[in-house]
Design an enzyme around this catalytic site. Structure first.
Site, PDB file in Angstrom:
ATOM      1  N   GLY A  40      -3.832  90.883 -42.386  1.00 36.02           N
ATOM      2  CA  GLY A  40      -2.419  90.849 -41.992  1.00 36.02           C
ATOM      3  C   GLY A  40      -1.522  89.996 -42.866  1.00 36.02           C
ATOM      4  O   GLY A  40      -0.354  90.309 -43.053  1.00 36.02           O
ATOM      5  N   GLU A  69      -0.826  82.402 -42.326  1.00 32.61           N
ATOM      6  CA  GLU A  69      -1.139  83.342 -41.235  1.00 32.61           C
ATOM      7  C   GLU A  69      -0.002  84.348 -41.056  1.00 32.61           C
ATOM      8  O   GLU A  69       1.160  84.018 -41.268  1.00 32.61           O
ATOM      9  CB  GLU A  69      -1.298  82.572 -39.926  1.00 32.61           C
ATOM     10  N   ASP A  70      -0.358  85.517 -40.610  1.00 33.03           N
ATOM     11  CA  ASP A  70       0.668  86.515 -40.337  1.00 33.03           C
ATOM     12  C   ASP A  70       1.352  86.237 -39.000  1.00 33.03           C
ATOM     13  O   ASP A  70       2.564  86.140 -38.907  1.00 33.03           O
ATOM     14  CB  ASP A  70       0.085  87.938 -40.367  1.00 33.03           C
ATOM     15  N   ASP A 127      -0.493  84.676 -31.839  1.00 33.19           N
ATOM     16  CA  ASP A 127      -0.246  85.315 -30.550  1.00 33.19           C
ATOM     17  C   ASP A 127      -0.817  84.404 -29.464  1.00 33.19           C
ATOM     18  O   ASP A 127      -0.147  83.502 -28.976  1.00 33.19           O
ATOM     19  CB  ASP A 127      -0.879  86.709 -30.581  1.00 33.19           C
ATOM     20  N   PHE A 143       4.086  94.080 -29.249  1.00 41.18           N
ATOM     21  CA  PHE A 143       3.162  94.366 -30.343  1.00 41.18           C
ATOM     22  C   PHE A 143       3.952  94.819 -31.568  1.00 41.18           C
ATOM     23  O   PHE A 143       4.678  95.800 -31.518  1.00 41.18           O
ATOM     24  CB  PHE A 143       2.142  95.430 -29.941  1.00 41.18           C
ATOM     25  N   ARG A 170       0.733  98.863 -42.292  1.00 43.64           N
ATOM     26  CA  ARG A 170       0.805  97.617 -43.065  1.00 43.64           C
ATOM     27  C   ARG A 170       1.825  97.712 -44.186  1.00 43.64           C
ATOM     28  O   ARG A 170       2.378  96.705 -44.623  1.00 43.64           O
ATOM     29  CB  ARG A 170      -0.559  97.284 -43.675  1.00 43.64           C
TER      30      ARG A 170
HETATM   31  P1  5GP Z   1      -4.288  85.486 -31.606  1.00 39.41           P
HETATM   32  O1  5GP Z   1      -5.704  85.094 -31.833  1.00 39.41           O
HETATM   33  O2  5GP Z   1      -3.289  84.393 -31.897  1.00 39.41           O
HETATM   34  O3  5GP Z   1      -4.086  86.104 -30.248  1.00 39.41           O
HETATM   35  O4  5GP Z   1      -3.976  86.684 -32.571  1.00 39.41           O
HETATM   36  C1  5GP Z   1      -3.926  86.515 -33.931  1.00 39.41           C
HETATM   37  C2  5GP Z   1      -4.263  87.784 -34.680  1.00 39.41           C
HETATM   38  O5  5GP Z   1      -4.132  88.936 -33.877  1.00 39.41           O
HETATM   39  C3  5GP Z   1      -3.308  87.965 -35.823  1.00 39.41           C
HETATM   40  O6  5GP Z   1      -3.796  87.358 -36.996  1.00 39.41           O
HETATM   41  C4  5GP Z   1      -3.198  89.465 -35.927  1.00 39.41           C
HETATM   42  O7  5GP Z   1      -4.219  89.959 -36.747  1.00 39.41           O
HETATM   43  C5  5GP Z   1      -3.416  89.946 -34.519  1.00 39.41           C
HETATM   44  N1  5GP Z   1      -2.149  90.149 -33.777  1.00 39.41           N
HETATM   45  C6  5GP Z   1      -1.612  89.391 -32.811  1.00 39.41           C
HETATM   46  N2  5GP Z   1      -0.464  89.888 -32.363  1.00 39.41           N
HETATM   47  C7  5GP Z   1      -0.246  91.003 -33.086  1.00 39.41           C
HETATM   48  C8  5GP Z   1       0.822  91.975 -33.097  1.00 39.41           C
HETATM   49  O8  5GP Z   1       1.808  91.938 -32.367  1.00 39.41           O
HETATM   50  N3  5GP Z   1       0.678  92.981 -34.002  1.00 39.41           N
HETATM   51  C9  5GP Z   1      -0.385  93.104 -34.840  1.00 39.41           C
HETATM   52  N4  5GP Z   1      -0.381  94.136 -35.667  1.00 39.41           N
HETATM   53  N5  5GP Z   1      -1.391  92.207 -34.855  1.00 39.41           N
HETATM   54  C10 5GP Z   1      -1.316  91.177 -33.991  1.00 39.41           C
END
Ligand code: 5GP
Length: 183
Positions: free
Chosen positions: A46, A101-102, A105, A154, A167
């Site tokens: 990402g 980081e992208d 969440d 999302f 992407r």
């Molecule tokens: P976390 O562990 O903080 O819940 O999620 C982090 C990872 O989940 C990010 O690096 C990404 O790969 C994916 N992610 C979380 N939210 C989104 C979203 O809204 N869209 C997409 N495409 N990926 C997400």
């Protein structure tokens, strides 16, 4: 509308705003390392686009490496299980690490990653995330710099995928609910 945009409900952050904000982030990162040469650790897949834009906007010297961690697969909800799919190619011991980081969440991925990296004895670790969701109940994980705080939806584009696609959109968009596969 081009074929790659089918399934996008709306634009959340357009390309101009992204470029402008990434420049601001780069100025801030510059100021953190007046004499150091940090290693930028990009989180694949990402953060690939964010990484390439950010590193070009920096005026300090850097080295670059990548890690890949498991994400959601083809789901839009975090499984809570994080796996290293590709590790760094270099040692970070004694180095100044900047995690790129992208999106943050739930915070689970970042928390896990910071844990793994901290055990390798870097001199410092900082984090820059392009996006952070305003999510009640998210883990309190330290993010030094955030590009955009976004609603709990999302998102896709600018490196972020849904089921491997989208992407290559040059902006951050919201996925249309009807584009989400059942199950
Ligand atoms: P976390 O562990 O903080 O819940 O999620 C982090 C990872 O989940 C990010 O690096 C990404 O790969 C994916 N992610 C979380 N939210 C989104 C979203 O809204 N869209 C997409 N495409 N990926 C997400």
């Amino acid at each position: 509308m081009s074929r790659k945009e089918i399934g996008v409900q709306r634009t959340l952050v357009d390309a101009t705003k992204l470029a402008h904000r990434i420049d601001e982030l780069a100025r801030e990162v510059d100021s953190w390392y007046p004499t150091e040469t940090p290693i930028l650790v990009g989180v694949l897949n990402g953060a690939a686009l964010f990484m390439t834009e950010l590193m070009q906007a920096l005026s300090i010297p850097v080295t670059v490496d990548f890690m890949a961690v498991s994400s959601y697969g083809s789901s839009t909800e975090s499984s809570g299980v994080v796996q290293i799919l590709k590790d760094l190619s270099t040692s970070i011991e004694g180095q100044d690490v900047l995690v790129v980081e992208d999106i943050v969440d739930s915070g689970l991925t970042l928390q896990y990653l910071l844990d793994v990296l901290a055990r390798r004895n870097p001199r410092s670790i900082r984090v820059v995330a392009l996006l952070r969701k305003e999510k009640p109940g998210a883990i309190e994980v330290p993010v030094d710099l955030v590009g955009f705080e976004i609603p709990d939806e999302f998102v896709i584009g600018f490196g972020l995928d849904y089921a491997g696609r989208y992407r290559n959109l040059p902006y951050i968009g919201v996925l249309a609910p009807e584009a989400i596969m059942a199950g």
